[in-house]
Design a protein around this motif. Structure first.
Motif, PDB file in Angstrom:
ATOM      1  N   UNK A  51       4.071  -1.379 -10.799  1.00 48.66           N
ATOM      2  CA  UNK A  51       4.246  -1.395 -12.524  1.00 48.66           C
ATOM      3  C   UNK A  51       3.288  -0.501 -13.268  1.00 48.66           C
ATOM      4  N   UNK A  52       1.766  -0.471 -12.634  1.00 46.26           N
ATOM      5  CA  UNK A  52       0.779   0.519 -13.140  1.00 46.26           C
ATOM      6  C   UNK A  52       1.154   1.932 -12.923  1.00 46.26           C
ATOM      7  N   UNK A  53       1.618   2.105 -11.816  1.00 49.01           N
ATOM      8  CA  UNK A  53       1.978   3.685 -11.742  1.00 49.01           C
ATOM      9  C   UNK A  53       3.302   4.235 -12.450  1.00 49.01           C
ATOM     10  N   UNK A  54       4.050   3.111 -12.970  1.00 53.06           N
ATOM     11  CA  UNK A  54       5.177   3.409 -13.757  1.00 53.06           C
ATOM     12  C   UNK A  54       4.903   3.250 -15.479  1.00 53.06           C
ATOM     13  N   UNK A  55       3.605   2.849 -15.629  1.00 53.67           N
ATOM     14  CA  UNK A  55       3.402   2.317 -17.051  1.00 53.67           C
ATOM     15  C   UNK A  55       3.931   1.159 -17.721  1.00 53.67           C
ATOM     16  N   UNK A  56       4.446   0.294 -16.710  1.00 55.08           N
ATOM     17  CA  UNK A  56       5.093  -0.885 -17.294  1.00 55.08           C
ATOM     18  C   UNK A  56       3.794  -2.013 -17.455  1.00 55.08           C
ATOM     19  N   UNK A  57       4.057  -2.896 -18.229  1.00 54.30           N
ATOM     20  CA  UNK A  57       3.065  -4.012 -18.546  1.00 54.30           C
ATOM     21  C   UNK A  57       3.771  -5.438 -18.382  1.00 54.30           C
ATOM     22  N   UNK A  58       3.641  -5.895 -17.033  1.00 53.22           N
ATOM     23  CA  UNK A  58       4.255  -7.060 -16.530  1.00 53.22           C
ATOM     24  C   UNK A  58       3.885  -8.382 -17.363  1.00 53.22           C
TER      25      UNK A  58
ATOM     26  N   UNK B 178       0.799  -1.143   0.028  1.00 54.47           N
ATOM     27  CA  UNK B 178      -0.075   0.260   0.136  1.00 54.47           C
ATOM     28  C   UNK B 178       0.851   1.108  -0.164  1.00 54.47           C
ATOM     29  N   UNK B 179       2.091   1.322   0.413  1.00 56.09           N
ATOM     30  CA  UNK B 179       2.874   2.409   0.470  1.00 56.09           C
ATOM     31  C   UNK B 179       4.294   2.431  -0.084  1.00 56.09           C
ATOM     32  N   UNK B 180       5.044   1.437   0.383  1.00 58.26           N
ATOM     33  CA  UNK B 180       6.366   1.607   0.285  1.00 58.26           C
ATOM     34  C   UNK B 180       6.771   1.176  -1.323  1.00 58.26           C
ATOM     35  N   UNK B 181       6.070   0.298  -1.918  1.00 57.63           N
ATOM     36  CA  UNK B 181       6.109   0.219  -3.197  1.00 57.63           C
ATOM     37  C   UNK B 181       5.485   0.988  -4.227  1.00 57.63           C
ATOM     38  N   UNK B 182       4.108   0.928  -3.860  1.00 62.49           N
ATOM     39  CA  UNK B 182       3.434   1.978  -4.666  1.00 62.49           C
ATOM     40  C   UNK B 182       3.480   3.310  -4.551  1.00 62.49           C
ATOM     41  N   UNK B 183       3.817   3.784  -3.589  1.00 59.54           N
ATOM     42  CA  UNK B 183       3.887   5.366  -3.388  1.00 59.54           C
ATOM     43  C   UNK B 183       5.289   5.858  -3.555  1.00 59.54           C
ATOM     44  N   UNK B 184       6.179   5.162  -2.429  1.00 60.79           N
ATOM     45  CA  UNK B 184       7.475   5.700  -2.238  1.00 60.79           C
ATOM     46  C   UNK B 184       8.579   5.386  -3.714  1.00 60.79           C
ATOM     47  N   UNK B 185       8.361   4.131  -3.850  1.00 58.65           N
ATOM     48  CA  UNK B 185       9.250   3.553  -5.090  1.00 58.65           C
ATOM     49  C   UNK B 185       8.906   4.285  -6.309  1.00 58.65           C
ATOM     50  N   UNK B 186       7.343   4.403  -6.463  1.00 61.43           N
ATOM     51  CA  UNK B 186       7.066   5.098  -7.621  1.00 61.43           C
ATOM     52  C   UNK B 186       7.518   6.333  -7.618  1.00 61.43           C
ATOM     53  N   UNK B 187       7.503   7.059  -6.575  1.00 69.55           N
ATOM     54  CA  UNK B 187       8.166   8.372  -6.419  1.00 69.55           C
ATOM     55  C   UNK B 187       9.642   8.467  -6.851  1.00 69.55           C
ATOM     56  N   UNK B 188      10.317   7.650  -6.198  1.00 74.09           N
ATOM     57  CA  UNK B 188      11.671   7.664  -6.399  1.00 74.09           C
ATOM     58  C   UNK B 188      12.287   7.291  -7.807  1.00 74.09           C
ATOM     59  N   UNK B 189      11.257   6.687  -8.425  1.00 74.12           N
ATOM     60  CA  UNK B 189      11.572   6.238 -10.104  1.00 74.12           C
ATOM     61  C   UNK B 189      11.314   7.512 -10.804  1.00 74.12           C
ATOM     62  N   UNK B 190      10.539   8.523 -10.438  1.00 73.95           N
ATOM     63  CA  UNK B 190      10.656   9.754 -11.137  1.00 73.95           C
ATOM     64  C   UNK B 190      11.756  10.493 -11.208  1.00 73.95           C
ATOM     65  N   UNK B 191      13.030  10.113 -10.468  1.00 74.71           N
ATOM     66  CA  UNK B 191      14.214  10.818 -10.460  1.00 74.71           C
ATOM     67  C   UNK B 191      15.217  10.075 -11.593  1.00 74.71           C
ATOM     68  N   UNK B 192      14.522   9.166 -12.421  1.00 73.61           N
ATOM     69  CA  UNK B 192      15.455   8.477 -13.265  1.00 73.61           C
ATOM     70  C   UNK B 192      14.921   8.482 -14.592  1.00 73.61           C
ATOM     71  N   UNK B 193      16.057   8.747 -15.568  1.00 77.03           N
ATOM     72  CA  UNK B 193      15.474   8.855 -16.961  1.00 77.03           C
ATOM     73  C   UNK B 193      15.142   7.532 -17.458  1.00 77.03           C
ATOM     74  N   UNK B 194      15.833   6.423 -16.795  1.00 82.04           N
ATOM     75  CA  UNK B 194      15.581   4.843 -17.357  1.00 82.04           C
ATOM     76  C   UNK B 194      15.878   4.218 -16.029  1.00 82.04           C
ATOM     77  N   UNK B 195      15.142   2.913 -15.948  1.00 80.00           N
ATOM     78  CA  UNK B 195      15.620   2.116 -14.949  1.00 80.00           C
ATOM     79  C   UNK B 195      15.471   0.642 -15.421  1.00 80.00           C
TER      80      UNK B 195
END
Length: 340
Positions: free
Chosen positions: A213-220, A140-157
């Motif tokens: 994945x949904x928040x990052x636009x990835x289709x697993x 509910x929080x650490x992956x879905x919110x915090x990791x999604x926000x952290x990924x916004x710092x990356x051009x790619x991952x």
């Protein structure tokens, strides 16, 4: 004057009681019902169970009594079920009676368990004109919110990894510790591939992977479980009893999300009984690590700021906070499934 939001609390384990206290302490909410599983709690005032003044709301084990109540939302906080979907029948009845439901153990991203499964839940919500959502700190929080926000710092991952370590030594319920969580089991006794515990936690934490994945636009393409246990190096006396040397003292529930055979997301939850045991000693509560451009590494801890003598743990306060923040959103959302 706006009336308070009418709340039913479902179950009063450690997390459920934290939510119950938070509701009773907040003037925005009015407790109108309390469901319990144990005979010893049935008939008791909610305030007595929560260590608060009497409320005039008495605990019941009857779902029919709960269904008859006029309420805006049910905080659904039962002990984990094996099979994981074991609470679905009750949740569907609540939804079909017109009550919004917020769960702390499930329904974060039901599509991770299959489109047909999610559609079945949505049908019940639509039938009752209600909304179903899941929230908490993990899932509910650490992956879905915090990791999604952290990924916004990356051009790619290439991979995003989230890891949690939870010290369970103070959990008092033996049925939960030695049953639902599997501690104290003998070597090889827990089936990490197809057993009930593995199935439960694969289903639970696949939702975190899918939610990110949904928040990052990835289709697993698929989920890949990768679970493990560690055995006690000495006898451990814990709140629920004793874990003998050579029996399970730590469980690692890990799920990967793959695209084209490559692990793009990894979510790992470690429940431990010995904080001094390697590889957990000295590690933070949460870690997020992104293999990307640039790379990102975040360490986070919950801090115990409760007054002396208060038994509520930081993670219990955190879950209650997430639930209370979700309630206003859930009750105004259109009927169906809601991603918080």
């Amino acid at each position: 004057m706006t009336r308070p939001i009418r709340v039913i609390q479902w179950a009063t384990g450690s997390m459920g009681k934290a939510c119950l206290r938070a509701v009773l302490d907040d003037d925005r909410f009015q407790l109108v019902g309390l469901f319990v599983y144990g005979e010893a709690k049935a008939g008791r005032d909610a305030g007595e169970i929560a260590r608060r003044p009497d409320t005039g709301v008495f605990a019941t084990r009857s779902i029919d009594e709960i269904l008859s109540l006029d309420a805006d939302v049910v905080i659904h906080a039962p002990m984990l079920s094996a099979p994981y979907v074991g609470h679905d029948a009750d949740v569907k009845r609540l939804l079909e009676s017109g009550k919004n439901v917020i769960s702390i153990n499930h329904y974060f991203e039901p599509a991770a368990l299959g489109r047909t499964y999610a559609e079945g839940l949505a049908d019940s919500a639509l039938k009752g004109g209600a909304t179903l959502a899941g929230t908490g700190v993990n899932p509910g929080w650490v992956a879905e919110r915090m990791a999604a926000n952290a990924a916004s710092l990356c051009l790619s991952h290439r991979n995003i990894s989230t890891r949690e370590i939870i010290d369970c030594a103070t959990v008092p319920n033996p049925d939960y510790v030695f049953g639902a969580l599997g501690f104290g089991s003998g070597p090889g006794q827990i089936d990490l591939t197809n057993g009930p515990l593995a199935d439960t936690f694969t289903a639970m934490f696949s939702q975190s992977v899918e939610g990110l994945a949904v928040r990052l636009g990835l289709s697993l393409d698929r989920f890949e479980p990768d679970h493990a246990v560690r055995l006690a190096e000495r006898d451990l006396t814990i709140a629920a009893g004793v874990i003998r040397e050579g029996t399970v003292s730590a469980t690692t529930w890990r799920v990967h999300g793959l695209i084209d055979g490559v692990r793009r997301i990894t979510h790992e939850v470690n429940w431990i009984m010995d904080p001094a045991q390697a590889p957990f000693a000295g590690k933070p509560h949460w870690e997020i690590e992104i293999d990307g451009l640039p790379g990102v590494r975040i360490a986070m801890d919950l801090v115990d700021t409760a007054p002396d003598g208060m038994r509520t743990k930081p993670e219990q306060f955190a879950v209650a906070a997430m639930v209370l923040q979700a309630i206003p959103r859930v009750i105004v959302a259109p009927p169906g499934l809601l991603r918080l």
